[in-house]
Design a protein around this motif. Structure first.
Motif, PDB file in Angstrom:
ATOM      1  N   GLY A 180      -3.271   4.905  -0.049  1.00 51.98           N
ATOM      2  CA  GLY A 180      -3.867   5.711   1.010  1.00 51.98           C
ATOM      3  C   GLY A 180      -3.514   7.155   0.750  1.00 51.98           C
ATOM      4  N   VAL A 181      -4.503   8.044   0.776  1.00 51.67           N
ATOM      5  CA  VAL A 181      -4.263   9.418   0.319  1.00 51.67           C
ATOM      6  C   VAL A 181      -5.052  10.406   1.159  1.00 51.67           C
ATOM      7  N   SER A 182      -4.536  11.622   1.268  1.00 47.07           N
ATOM      8  CA  SER A 182      -5.270  12.684   1.957  1.00 47.07           C
ATOM      9  C   SER A 182      -6.338  13.250   1.029  1.00 47.07           C
ATOM     10  N   ILE A 183      -7.202  14.078   1.568  1.00 45.35           N
ATOM     11  CA  ILE A 183      -8.264  14.688   0.764  1.00 45.35           C
ATOM     12  C   ILE A 183      -7.735  15.804  -0.130  1.00 45.35           C
ATOM     13  N   PHE A 184      -6.478  16.191   0.063  1.00 44.96           N
ATOM     14  CA  PHE A 184      -5.925  17.333  -0.670  1.00 44.96           C
ATOM     15  C   PHE A 184      -5.055  16.926  -1.860  1.00 44.96           C
ATOM     16  N   GLN A 185      -4.707  15.653  -1.949  1.00 44.23           N
ATOM     17  CA  GLN A 185      -3.809  15.185  -3.015  1.00 44.23           C
ATOM     18  C   GLN A 185      -4.617  14.706  -4.216  1.00 44.23           C
ATOM     19  N   ASN A 186      -4.388  15.310  -5.360  1.00 46.96           N
ATOM     20  CA  ASN A 186      -5.124  14.947  -6.560  1.00 46.96           C
ATOM     21  C   ASN A 186      -4.614  13.630  -7.140  1.00 46.96           C
ATOM     22  N   LEU A 187      -5.546  12.718  -7.422  1.00 44.73           N
ATOM     23  CA  LEU A 187      -5.215  11.448  -8.083  1.00 44.73           C
ATOM     24  C   LEU A 187      -5.908  11.434  -9.446  1.00 44.73           C
ATOM     25  N   SER A 188      -5.180  11.856 -10.463  1.00 47.13           N
ATOM     26  CA  SER A 188      -5.740  11.930 -11.813  1.00 47.13           C
ATOM     27  C   SER A 188      -5.689  10.567 -12.488  1.00 47.13           C
ATOM     28  N   ALA A 189      -6.423  10.432 -13.573  1.00 48.20           N
ATOM     29  CA  ALA A 189      -6.402   9.185 -14.341  1.00 48.20           C
ATOM     30  C   ALA A 189      -4.998   8.908 -14.862  1.00 48.20           C
ATOM     31  N   GLU A 190      -4.308   9.945 -15.288  1.00 48.13           N
ATOM     32  CA  GLU A 190      -2.943   9.792 -15.806  1.00 48.13           C
ATOM     33  C   GLU A 190      -2.014   9.228 -14.729  1.00 48.13           C
ATOM     34  N   PHE A 191      -2.151   9.729 -13.501  1.00 48.67           N
ATOM     35  CA  PHE A 191      -1.307   9.230 -12.411  1.00 48.67           C
ATOM     36  C   PHE A 191      -1.694   7.803 -12.041  1.00 48.67           C
ATOM     37  N   LEU A 192      -2.987   7.536 -11.915  1.00 45.34           N
ATOM     38  CA  LEU A 192      -3.441   6.208 -11.504  1.00 45.34           C
ATOM     39  C   LEU A 192      -3.100   5.132 -12.528  1.00 45.34           C
ATOM     40  N   ILE A 202       0.854  -1.176   0.000  1.00 45.12           N
ATOM     41  CA  ILE A 202       0.000   0.000   0.000  1.00 45.12           C
ATOM     42  C   ILE A 202       0.894   1.231   0.000  1.00 45.12           C
ATOM     43  N   LEU A 203       0.601   2.136  -0.908  1.00 47.02           N
ATOM     44  CA  LEU A 203       1.360   3.366  -1.052  1.00 47.02           C
ATOM     45  C   LEU A 203       0.615   4.500  -0.348  1.00 47.02           C
ATOM     46  N   PHE A 204       1.311   5.231   0.491  1.00 45.78           N
ATOM     47  CA  PHE A 204       0.707   6.385   1.165  1.00 45.78           C
ATOM     48  C   PHE A 204       1.205   7.666   0.516  1.00 45.78           C
ATOM     49  N   ILE A 205       0.253   8.515   0.143  1.00 44.23           N
ATOM     50  CA  ILE A 205       0.559   9.788  -0.514  1.00 44.23           C
ATOM     51  C   ILE A 205      -0.026  10.922   0.320  1.00 44.23           C
ATOM     52  N   ASP A 206       0.834  11.844   0.706  1.00 42.03           N
ATOM     53  CA  ASP A 206       0.415  12.999   1.506  1.00 42.03           C
ATOM     54  C   ASP A 206      -0.202  12.567   2.835  1.00 42.03           C
ATOM     55  N   ILE A 207       0.307  11.479   3.382  1.00 36.00           N
ATOM     56  CA  ILE A 207      -0.121  10.973   4.689  1.00 36.00           C
ATOM     57  C   ILE A 207       1.075  11.059   5.639  1.00 36.00           C
ATOM     58  N   PRO A 208       0.939  11.727   6.788  1.00 38.46           N
ATOM     59  CA  PRO A 208       2.058  11.801   7.737  1.00 38.46           C
ATOM     60  C   PRO A 208       2.549  10.407   8.120  1.00 38.46           C
ATOM     61  N   SER A 209       3.859  10.205   8.097  1.00 42.45           N
ATOM     62  CA  SER A 209       4.421   8.883   8.344  1.00 42.45           C
ATOM     63  C   SER A 209       4.112   8.362   9.743  1.00 42.45           C
ATOM     64  N   ASN A 210       3.927   9.279  10.708  1.00 38.36           N
ATOM     65  CA  ASN A 210       3.664   8.831  12.084  1.00 38.36           C
ATOM     66  C   ASN A 210       2.313   8.135  12.222  1.00 38.36           C
TER      67      ASN A 210
END
Length: 260
Positions: free
Chosen positions: A37-49, A4-12
């Protein structure tokens, strides 16, 4: 092994979880990622996904999923989970606190003042209950709910015209931004916005508040991300943010990720 990849999630937040399953950006290999796993502020576009050919699920640390290309996820059968109802009461409490503070600064009571609530989801309903308990005249506008306790359903015209306090708990529908509605606001009204999403254009905010200095606009920190207007008051704290609500948010998020 799928990770599982975490994006814009504090490591703690995930430091005590199964660390062999967890990874962060930057990545060398996108193929072994089955969940994000992602925050509500990080954009996940189709190109990225599209980089993640084995992606099966996305888990959001929060309620809003507007940052995710849901059409792409539907097409690729990628599930999306979010965390709901972790801060309904805290947000309603914050609004009541702001209302009490607003009137007490004027040496006035909130007793029998009128509050108008735009949107009757869980936060709107929690707010209505607390408002009624404090003897506030409580009006609400909802496209789906017609009755709620002793609160009165009302049309937008009436809510704007009668409310001493107007609260947006949901993203604006087009008619909310009708300038003619805001011109109906009572003298010295308080407008509170706690929702994610734009309810007013910045030009309108600036021009309107220039002509109506008696009206106060107050946004919480999340809502403030959707405006650059210099005439809006920005609260120092997120409406939802308490120790209790944070614990509930993180616990449910980790459960959704399969790490708790």
């Amino acid at each position: 092994m799928q990770k599982i990849l975490f994006i814009d999630i504090p490591s703690n937040i995930v430091e005590n979880s199964k660390t062999d399953l967890v990874c962060f950006l930057p990545l060398k290999d996108f193929h072994n990622i089955s969940s994000i796993g992602v925050s509500i502020f990080q954009n996940l576009s189709a190109e990225f996904l599209a980089k993640f050919i084995n992606l099966k699920s996305i888990h959001v640390l929060g309620t809003s999923t507007d940052n995710i290309d849901k059409d792409y996820c539907l097409k690729k059968h990628i599930s999306i989970t979010n965390v709901t109802h972790y801060c309904d009461h805290e947000t309603a409490e914050w609004i009541i606190w702001q209302v009490c503070n607003f009137f007490r600064q004027k040496n006035l009571s909130i007793y029998e003042k009128t509050i108008g609530i735009i949107g009757m989801g869980q936060i709107g309903q929690c707010l209505a209950k607390k408002s009624l308990g404090l003897a506030l005249n409580t009006l609400f506008y909802s496209r789906h709910l017609k009755n709620f306790d002793a609160a009165c359903a009302a049309e937008l015209n009436d809510i704007f015209k009668k409310s001493d306090v107007l609260v947006f708990t949901t993203k604006a529908y087009k008619e909310f931004t009708d300038i003619s509605l805001f011109k109906k606001l009572k003298p010295n009204a308080l407008v509170i916005n706690i929702c994610m999403g734009k309810i007013l254009s910045d030009d309108f905010c600036d021009n309107y508040l220039q002509s109506r200095p008696d009206v106060k606009f107050l946004f919480d920190k999340i809502a403030a991300k959707y405006t650059t207007s210099q005439k809006i008051n920005i609260a120092e704290q997120n409406a939802y943010e308490t120790i209790d609500s944070k614990k509930r948010l993180i616990q449910k998020f980790l459960e959704n990720c399969g790490l708790n």
